[in-house]
Scaffold this active site. Structure first.
Site, mmCIF file in Angstrom:
data_model
loop_
_atom_site.group_PDB
_atom_site.id
_atom_site.type_symbol
_atom_site.label_atom_id
_atom_site.label_comp_id
_atom_site.label_asym_id
_atom_site.label_seq_id
_atom_site.Cartn_x
_atom_site.Cartn_y
_atom_site.Cartn_z
ATOM 1 N N GLU A 16 35.474 44.730 45.164
ATOM 2 C CA GLU A 16 36.001 44.253 43.875
ATOM 3 C C GLU A 16 35.320 42.941 43.518
ATOM 4 O O GLU A 16 35.114 42.091 44.386
ATOM 5 C CB GLU A 16 37.513 44.025 43.972
ATOM 6 C CG GLU A 16 38.098 43.473 42.679
ATOM 7 C CD GLU A 16 39.591 43.192 42.787
ATOM 8 O OE1 GLU A 16 40.367 44.157 42.750
ATOM 9 O OE2 GLU A 16 39.969 42.006 42.897
ATOM 10 N N HIS A 77 38.967 47.562 35.374
ATOM 11 C CA HIS A 77 40.421 47.383 35.321
ATOM 12 C C HIS A 77 40.849 47.184 33.861
ATOM 13 O O HIS A 77 40.067 46.691 33.040
ATOM 14 C CB HIS A 77 40.851 46.144 36.108
ATOM 15 C CG HIS A 77 40.619 46.247 37.586
ATOM 16 N ND1 HIS A 77 41.313 45.475 38.497
ATOM 17 C CD2 HIS A 77 39.785 47.021 38.323
ATOM 18 C CE1 HIS A 77 40.904 45.762 39.735
ATOM 19 N NE2 HIS A 77 39.972 46.696 39.646
ATOM 20 N N GLY A 108 49.836 44.672 34.406
ATOM 21 C CA GLY A 108 49.570 43.237 34.312
ATOM 22 C C GLY A 108 50.821 42.467 34.687
ATOM 23 O O GLY A 108 51.937 42.992 34.626
ATOM 24 N N ASP A 109 50.622 41.232 35.104
ATOM 25 C CA ASP A 109 51.771 40.398 35.506
ATOM 26 C C ASP A 109 52.519 39.885 34.297
ATOM 27 O O ASP A 109 51.928 39.645 33.244
ATOM 28 C CB ASP A 109 51.276 39.216 36.353
ATOM 29 C CG ASP A 109 50.937 39.648 37.769
ATOM 30 O OD1 ASP A 109 51.622 40.553 38.289
ATOM 31 O OD2 ASP A 109 49.983 39.085 38.331
ATOM 32 N N ALA A 122 52.842 50.658 33.530
ATOM 33 C CA ALA A 122 51.518 51.259 33.727
ATOM 34 C C ALA A 122 51.510 52.774 33.505
ATOM 35 O O ALA A 122 50.513 53.321 33.041
ATOM 36 C CB ALA A 122 51.006 50.923 35.124
ATOM 37 N N TYR A 143 51.794 49.644 46.071
ATOM 38 C CA TYR A 143 52.235 48.455 46.808
ATOM 39 C C TYR A 143 52.884 48.846 48.139
ATOM 40 O O TYR A 143 54.067 49.219 48.164
ATOM 41 C CB TYR A 143 53.219 47.661 45.924
ATOM 42 C CG TYR A 143 52.588 47.261 44.615
ATOM 43 C CD1 TYR A 143 51.966 46.036 44.476
ATOM 44 C CD2 TYR A 143 52.554 48.151 43.531
ATOM 45 C CE1 TYR A 143 51.323 45.688 43.294
ATOM 46 C CE2 TYR A 143 51.917 47.817 42.342
ATOM 47 C CZ TYR A 143 51.309 46.581 42.237
ATOM 48 O OH TYR A 143 50.668 46.246 41.061
ATOM 49 N N GLN A 174 47.701 47.248 46.799
ATOM 50 C CA GLN A 174 47.752 45.793 46.858
ATOM 51 C C GLN A 174 47.316 45.376 48.268
ATOM 52 O O GLN A 174 47.439 46.162 49.216
ATOM 53 C CB GLN A 174 49.200 45.338 46.587
ATOM 54 C CG GLN A 174 49.424 43.856 46.606
ATOM 55 C CD GLN A 174 48.571 43.130 45.581
ATOM 56 O OE1 GLN A 174 47.393 42.913 45.820
ATOM 57 N NE2 GLN A 174 49.152 42.760 44.461
ATOM 58 N N LYS A 270 32.255 37.180 46.932
ATOM 59 C CA LYS A 270 31.484 36.612 48.045
ATOM 60 C C LYS A 270 30.705 37.731 48.745
ATOM 61 O O LYS A 270 31.235 38.425 49.631
ATOM 62 C CB LYS A 270 32.418 35.926 49.044
ATOM 63 C CG LYS A 270 33.067 34.667 48.492
ATOM 64 C CD LYS A 270 33.815 33.936 49.605
ATOM 65 C CE LYS A 270 34.171 32.523 49.248
ATOM 66 N NZ LYS A 270 34.951 32.365 48.042
HETATM 67 P P1 FAD Z 1 53.762 49.056 37.010
HETATM 68 O O1 FAD Z 1 53.338 50.291 37.709
HETATM 69 O O2 FAD Z 1 54.161 49.185 35.579
HETATM 70 O O3 FAD Z 1 54.971 48.437 37.849
HETATM 71 C C1 FAD Z 1 55.491 47.137 37.545
HETATM 72 C C2 FAD Z 1 56.935 47.040 38.027
HETATM 73 O O4 FAD Z 1 57.774 47.827 37.195
HETATM 74 C C3 FAD Z 1 57.180 47.557 39.445
HETATM 75 O O5 FAD Z 1 58.188 46.764 40.020
HETATM 76 C C4 FAD Z 1 57.652 48.989 39.264
HETATM 77 O O6 FAD Z 1 58.496 49.399 40.324
HETATM 78 C C5 FAD Z 1 58.394 48.894 37.929
HETATM 79 N N1 FAD Z 1 58.204 50.095 37.089
HETATM 80 C C6 FAD Z 1 57.070 50.831 36.943
HETATM 81 N N2 FAD Z 1 57.257 51.807 36.044
HETATM 82 C C7 FAD Z 1 58.530 51.687 35.599
HETATM 83 C C8 FAD Z 1 59.288 52.389 34.652
HETATM 84 N N3 FAD Z 1 58.770 53.426 33.976
HETATM 85 N N4 FAD Z 1 60.578 51.994 34.438
HETATM 86 C C9 FAD Z 1 61.101 50.940 35.105
HETATM 87 N N5 FAD Z 1 60.421 50.227 36.034
HETATM 88 C C10 FAD Z 1 59.132 50.590 36.269
HETATM 89 N N6 FAD Z 1 46.341 42.182 37.358
HETATM 90 C C11 FAD Z 1 45.529 41.754 36.373
HETATM 91 O O7 FAD Z 1 45.963 40.973 35.513
HETATM 92 N N7 FAD Z 1 44.213 42.146 36.294
HETATM 93 C C12 FAD Z 1 43.679 42.974 37.227
HETATM 94 O O8 FAD Z 1 42.490 43.313 37.128
HETATM 95 C C13 FAD Z 1 44.495 43.437 38.274
HETATM 96 N N8 FAD Z 1 44.033 44.309 39.209
HETATM 97 C C14 FAD Z 1 44.858 44.808 40.172
HETATM 98 C C15 FAD Z 1 44.369 45.750 41.080
HETATM 99 C C16 FAD Z 1 45.205 46.267 42.065
HETATM 100 C C17 FAD Z 1 44.655 47.298 43.032
HETATM 101 C C18 FAD Z 1 46.552 45.828 42.172
HETATM 102 C C19 FAD Z 1 47.450 46.369 43.253
HETATM 103 C C20 FAD Z 1 47.055 44.914 41.270
HETATM 104 C C21 FAD Z 1 46.224 44.397 40.262
HETATM 105 N N9 FAD Z 1 46.686 43.475 39.310
HETATM 106 C C22 FAD Z 1 45.857 43.021 38.308
HETATM 107 C C23 FAD Z 1 48.074 42.982 39.393
HETATM 108 C C24 FAD Z 1 49.051 43.870 38.571
HETATM 109 O O9 FAD Z 1 48.765 43.726 37.198
HETATM 110 C C25 FAD Z 1 50.461 43.400 38.888
HETATM 111 O O10 FAD Z 1 50.783 43.710 40.225
HETATM 112 C C26 FAD Z 1 51.565 43.837 37.937
HETATM 113 O O11 FAD Z 1 52.698 42.997 38.145
HETATM 114 C C27 FAD Z 1 52.023 45.276 38.086
HETATM 115 O O12 FAD Z 1 51.081 46.142 37.646
HETATM 116 P P2 FAD Z 1 51.292 47.744 37.849
HETATM 117 O O13 FAD Z 1 50.206 48.406 37.127
HETATM 118 O O14 FAD Z 1 51.489 48.069 39.265
HETATM 119 O O15 FAD Z 1 52.684 47.928 37.057
#
Ligand code: FAD
Length: 289
Positions: A16, A77, A108-109, A122, A143, A174, A270
């Site tokens: 990455e 991403h 996204g966070d 997502a 996760y 993660q 890196k």
């Molecule tokens: P989701 O799958 O939407 O989940 C988020 C939370 O909501 C979880 O607690 C889940 O249990 C809950 N949830 C999911 N779907 C539902 C639903 N339908 N109803 C109710 N609750 C639900 N961040 C960036 O900003 N840029 C990046 O490039 C980036 N790359 C990443 C790459 C990887 C491999 C990982 C693991 C994370 C990355 N992140 C990145 C961080 C990521 O954006 C955060 O972890 C974010 O908080 C959650 O994203 P997600 O797509 O998993 O969300």
């Protein structure tokens, strides 16, 4: 090439990178990618504004460069919180123009002022992308210790199943520092009928400060084995970074021996760290020399 097609025929190895922050030139990321491709990764992923860095504008540009100029597959991403369908359409057009077929669909966070527009989670983005361009190969995040906002690992795995059902083709985990947690998670995924392949994300930590920050932002637990190594490394930044690479290589060798679908290295821009993980995997026979 579609990442899911590669994962269907072999255990993968990937890196990455993140676009440069602030005013740094995009060519810096291209140089880093250029060095990383020497280790023949199956793909290189490019983050999208990770950690609120605001550097999302260059993701597709860098991904297209990797795809077209280095003969390596790129994974771009994309986060959706705060985005409209129109924004996502524009991103899909950029991917198409750049010949990038693989996208990691993320929420996204949460951040102050970042409110949901057309997408709340997502799985909604996965489904939208699938309809927007069925030729896209779509990855999603998972996760092993549960997402920080999830009430439980079981609840999070239910949401993960929704991403598979929406059309996700593969998963990337993660980071984690305790492989046993991943093996437990993998069993739970089987029980939940999650069948798409999982690339395991491992980050060689670079310092005590950095690992503490990671633990807080993504909820990764830090096992005693890591703490002991950091204590032994003392205050020397070079020794701390060396301990991080050594620990990650041990994790990777163990994961390789336990039949994972893929190993993805959070190489933090890196190339030398990426290269060390490559060599460890050649040594244990996961990769050929
Ligand atoms: P989701 O799958 O939407 O989940 C988020 C939370 O909501 C979880 O607690 C889940 O249990 C809950 N949830 C999911 N779907 C539902 C639903 N339908 N109803 C109710 N609750 C639900 N961040 C960036 O900003 N840029 C990046 O490039 C980036 N790359 C990443 C790459 C990887 C491999 C990982 C693991 C994370 C990355 N992140 C990145 C961080 C990521 O954006 C955060 O972890 C974010 O908080 C959650 O994203 P997600 O797509 O998993 O969300």
């Amino acid at each position: 090439m579609r990442i899911s097609d590669i994962m269907a025929r072999k255990q993968t190895f990937s890196f990455e990178i993140f676009p440069p922050r602030g005013e740094l030139p995009v060519s810096q990321a291209m140089d880093i990618a250029g060095q990383m491709v020497q280790d023949s990764p199956d793909w290189i992923s490019v983050t999208f504004s990770a950690g609120g860095s605001g550097n999302s504008g260059n993701t597709t540009h860098i991904a297209a460069h990797i795809q077209n100029e280095t003969d390596t597959n790129a994974l771009a991403h994309l986060t959706c919180l705060g985005s409209s369908k129109k924004d996502v359409d524009a991103y899909v057009s950029q991917l198409r123009e750049g010949g990038v077929q693989n996208v990691l669909a993320l929420r996204g966070d949460r951040a102050p002022g970042r409110v949901a527009r057309d997408f709340s989670y997502a799985n909604e983005l996965v489904s939208y992308l699938k309809n927007a361009d069925p030729s896209l190969c779509i990855g999603a995040a998972c996760y092993p210790e549960g997402h920080v906002e999830a009430a439980s690992l079981a609840a999070d795995i239910e949401c993960l199943k929704a991403k598979q059902d929406a059309g996700a083709d593969f998963l990337v985990t993660q980071l984690f520092f305790d492989n046993e947690l991943f093996y437990r998670f993998r069993e739970e995924c089987v029980r939940a009928r999650i069948k798409i392949p999982i690339a395991v994300g491992i980050m060689p930590f670079t310092s005590t400060k950095q690992i503490q920050r990671m633990a807080f932002t993504c909820g990764a637990s830090i096992p005693a084995a890591v703490i002991k190594r950091l204590i032994a490394a003392g205050d020397d930044p070079a020794d701390q970074a060396k301990a991080g690479v050594e620990y990650a290589c041990e994790q990777l060798r163990d994961l390789a021996a336990n039949g994972v679908d893929g190993l993805h290295i959070y190489s933090m821009n890196k190339p030398q760290v990426a290269h060390a993980t490559h060599d460890a995997l050649v040594e244990c026979g996961y990769l050929s020399a």
